[in-house]
Enzyme design. Structure first.
Site, PDB file in Angstrom:
ATOM      1  N   GLU A 143       0.826  -1.217   0.000  1.00  9.65           N
ATOM      2  CA  GLU A 143       0.000   0.000   0.000  1.00  9.65           C
ATOM      3  C   GLU A 143       0.851   1.254   0.000  1.00  9.65           C
ATOM      4  O   GLU A 143       2.015   1.232   0.370  1.00  9.65           O
ATOM      5  CB  GLU A 143      -0.925   0.015   1.214  1.00  9.65           C
ATOM      6  CG  GLU A 143      -0.296  -0.333   2.540  1.00  9.65           C
ATOM      7  CD  GLU A 143       0.878   0.478   2.950  1.00  9.65           C
ATOM      8  OE1 GLU A 143       0.789   1.720   2.868  1.00  9.65           O
ATOM      9  OE2 GLU A 143       1.910  -0.089   3.370  1.00  9.65           O
ATOM     10  N   GLY A 285       6.598   0.190   3.520  1.00 11.77           N
ATOM     11  CA  GLY A 285       5.344  -0.117   2.839  1.00 11.77           C
ATOM     12  C   GLY A 285       5.572  -0.337   1.364  1.00 11.77           C
ATOM     13  O   GLY A 285       6.644  -0.806   0.957  1.00 11.77           O
ATOM     14  N   GLU A 286       4.566  -0.018   0.526  1.00 13.65           N
ATOM     15  CA  GLU A 286       4.590  -0.183  -0.933  1.00 13.65           C
ATOM     16  C   GLU A 286       5.030  -1.587  -1.376  1.00 13.65           C
ATOM     17  O   GLU A 286       5.602  -1.750  -2.456  1.00 13.65           O
ATOM     18  CB  GLU A 286       5.404   0.935  -1.610  1.00 13.65           C
ATOM     19  CG  GLU A 286       6.898   0.984  -1.357  1.00 13.65           C
ATOM     20  CD  GLU A 286       7.618   2.202  -1.995  1.00 13.65           C
ATOM     21  OE1 GLU A 286       8.583   1.974  -2.707  1.00 13.65           O
ATOM     22  OE2 GLU A 286       7.195   3.351  -1.778  1.00 13.65           O
ATOM     23  N   ALA A 287       4.744  -2.602  -0.542  1.00 16.36           N
ATOM     24  CA  ALA A 287       5.068  -4.012  -0.815  1.00 16.36           C
ATOM     25  C   ALA A 287       6.560  -4.290  -0.845  1.00 16.36           C
ATOM     26  O   ALA A 287       6.980  -5.358  -1.307  1.00 16.36           O
ATOM     27  CB  ALA A 287       4.408  -4.504  -2.110  1.00 16.36           C
ATOM     28  N   SER A 288       7.367  -3.359  -0.325  1.00 12.56           N
ATOM     29  CA  SER A 288       8.821  -3.544  -0.411  1.00 12.56           C
ATOM     30  C   SER A 288       9.282  -4.805   0.322  1.00 12.56           C
ATOM     31  O   SER A 288      10.109  -5.563  -0.197  1.00 12.56           O
ATOM     32  CB  SER A 288       9.548  -2.310   0.135  1.00 12.56           C
ATOM     33  OG  SER A 288       9.121  -1.994   1.443  1.00 12.56           O
TER      34      SER A 288
END
Lengths: 319, 319
Positions: A143, A285-288
């Site tokens: 996200e 975040g951001e699917a890292s």
């Protein structure tokens, strides 16, 4: 979940040329993949990464170290290939798809009332469902949304109780006074919605956000399609965790990618019975974290499918 | 180690489109690589994995759950491509080289006297040095040797003191009585060599083994050549740790790949000031954890070299 194939995968692990259990979590991950994929030889070759983005009304109250316009700026950065997740999808071989949900229309301030109408929340869930590919070996979820660690803390408190302060962390980098203010706003939210958090949908609608509802929708759809899921960090896990309040097994097809630095994530993972694959002090975040965890799954699959058994290699077994 | 390049790498990390520090250990690993490689853009593309194998006289006393012939059988398995490390080098892109050290001539029983003569130990150190390539971006080190977790515990106790029982674990799978027996033998070794453990070389010679001396030799040679090193698990770390008794900074160019299930590894890593990259309950050896950790380094490098800065991406910085 195919228990027979899971049992066969475990038996295979125990026949491979290594002391039983000596590959630890790699063994468990391979068995989990085999059972959820229903395949003797699990695969993560076809990996698909979904990053949902949304804006939050409560961001206007200053709960984040960054201004709300950063959500749209980061979506642009994703599209131009400059963000962490672009590099991590490239190195791990995952296909990246970014889905921005009405960024110019933030949710309402959840400390004062519901973040979303029922229609808004239902639409966001559907966006999440629609984003899931028909087939994939593995789905990574993440996200982006300035202010959404506030939502994650509120969702966790609503689902599992406990003190708001234990679910609340500095997010992208609040100082102590910012953190105290954030806790106070979440406590206001809990009072405001008290007694109305009666279903997963109501919890998501009142305390969530569009990108968080989309994550929940994607988790549900992946389950229906038999696609195992890697949840990124605290915010992604919290969005998915709402589903367990409706069905305790709702996340059995999911793994938690990594233990976030966000302090609520450890307890949340423990409540869900998930052992995060990695612990690298990440909090982006951001699917890292999910993309890095995919590489560990690639290792687990390579070992499971490629190793020789004791019989094949002519190696003596345990005395 | 190039401190200027390390400082530049840290400044670059702080300019990338993410909250400062939000990639946690990935950031630190990229900075460490840049400073040891002396390059603004670190790389782990040219990765080389060395697995040293040796046999131990003390194995005849039954300190392992597996018979001593498994060392040679596993070397054959490595050569035929059936072991875990073969799959893990393939998936991570590392070149694997296995070096067996006189497997038909086990060391002497270290509980009764020196494991090796000075000539034997010097030769093994040289084998380790000679196995290091002239150039590589990163060197992964691992071992295979039935009985060598006994050596690792003895080396650790010799280097850092403390109770033998705190350094001794079940290895490939001893039960409690086997573990008690192993502890007793290591205590005998400590008494036998008391007051003669006066240098790194004497510690390695008396309590080590050929593959462990080779690891120490490879660590020294890699340092001379400016090649960063990933140490696998407990046994590999213990062999390298001997060098710190001669020079406290001897392992500054090394990372510990993973936290082994072998109980002594946590304390050993803490004493060395190393944070293991992974914690997956692995305890196989043969550089298996190092190969998985290489994939995390690949992620760290991809992010460091590939991400856009705030200025490049037009993203607003911290309020």
């Amino acid at each position: 979940c195919n228990q027979t194939i899971g049992d066969q995968a475990r038996a295979r692990q125990n026949s491979l040329t290594k002391p039983q259990g000596s590959l630890g979590h790699l063994e468990e991950l391979a068995i989990w993949l085999a059972s959820w994929q229903g395949r003797d030889a699990p695969s993560v070759a076809d990996a698909y990464c979904l990053v949902f983005a949304g804006n939050h009304g409560i961001a206007a109250k200053g709960v984040s170290a960054y201004p709300a316009e950063v959500t749209a700026q980061m979506v642009m950065n994703f599209e131009q290939g400059g963000a962490a997740i672009n590099q991590l999808c490239r190195v791990s071989g995952a296909v990246l798809k970014v889905v921005a949900l009405e960024l110019d229309r933030p949710t309402d301030d959840l400390s004062q009332g519901p973040a979303m109408t029922a229609e808004d929340c239902a639409r966001a869930l559907q966006v999440g469902r629609d984003a899931v590919p028909e087939t994939a070996d593995i789905l990574l979820l993440g996200e982006m949304g300035i202010g959404n660690s506030t939502s994650a803390a509120a969702l966790s408190a609503a689902c599992f109780g406990g003190a708001v302060k234990d679910w609340t962390g500095p997010g992208t980098g609040l100082d102590q006074s910012g953190l105290d203010y954030k806790i106070n706003l979440i406590e206001q939210a809990m009072s405001c919605h008290d007694n109305m958090l009666t279903s997963p949908f109501e919890i998501l609608r009142r305390l969530g956000g569009r990108e968080l509802a989309a994550i929940a929708g994607a988790v549900i759809c992946a389950r229906e399609r038999g696609i195992p899921v890697i949840l990124d960090g605290y915010i992604c896990t919290a969005a998915a965790a709402v589903l367990t309040t409706g069905a305790t097994a709702a996340l059995d097809h999911c793994q938690v990618a990594h233990l976030s630095r966000e302090p609520g994530h450890r307890v949340l993972s423990e409540i869900l019975g998930k052992r995060p694959i990695l612990d690298l002090d990440m909090r982006l975040g951001e699917a890292s974290g999910a993309a890095v965890a995919l590489m560990v799954l690639q290792a687990a699959v390579a070992v499971h499918n490629g190793m020789a058994t004791f019989a094949e290699a002519g190696v003596s077994e345990h005395d």
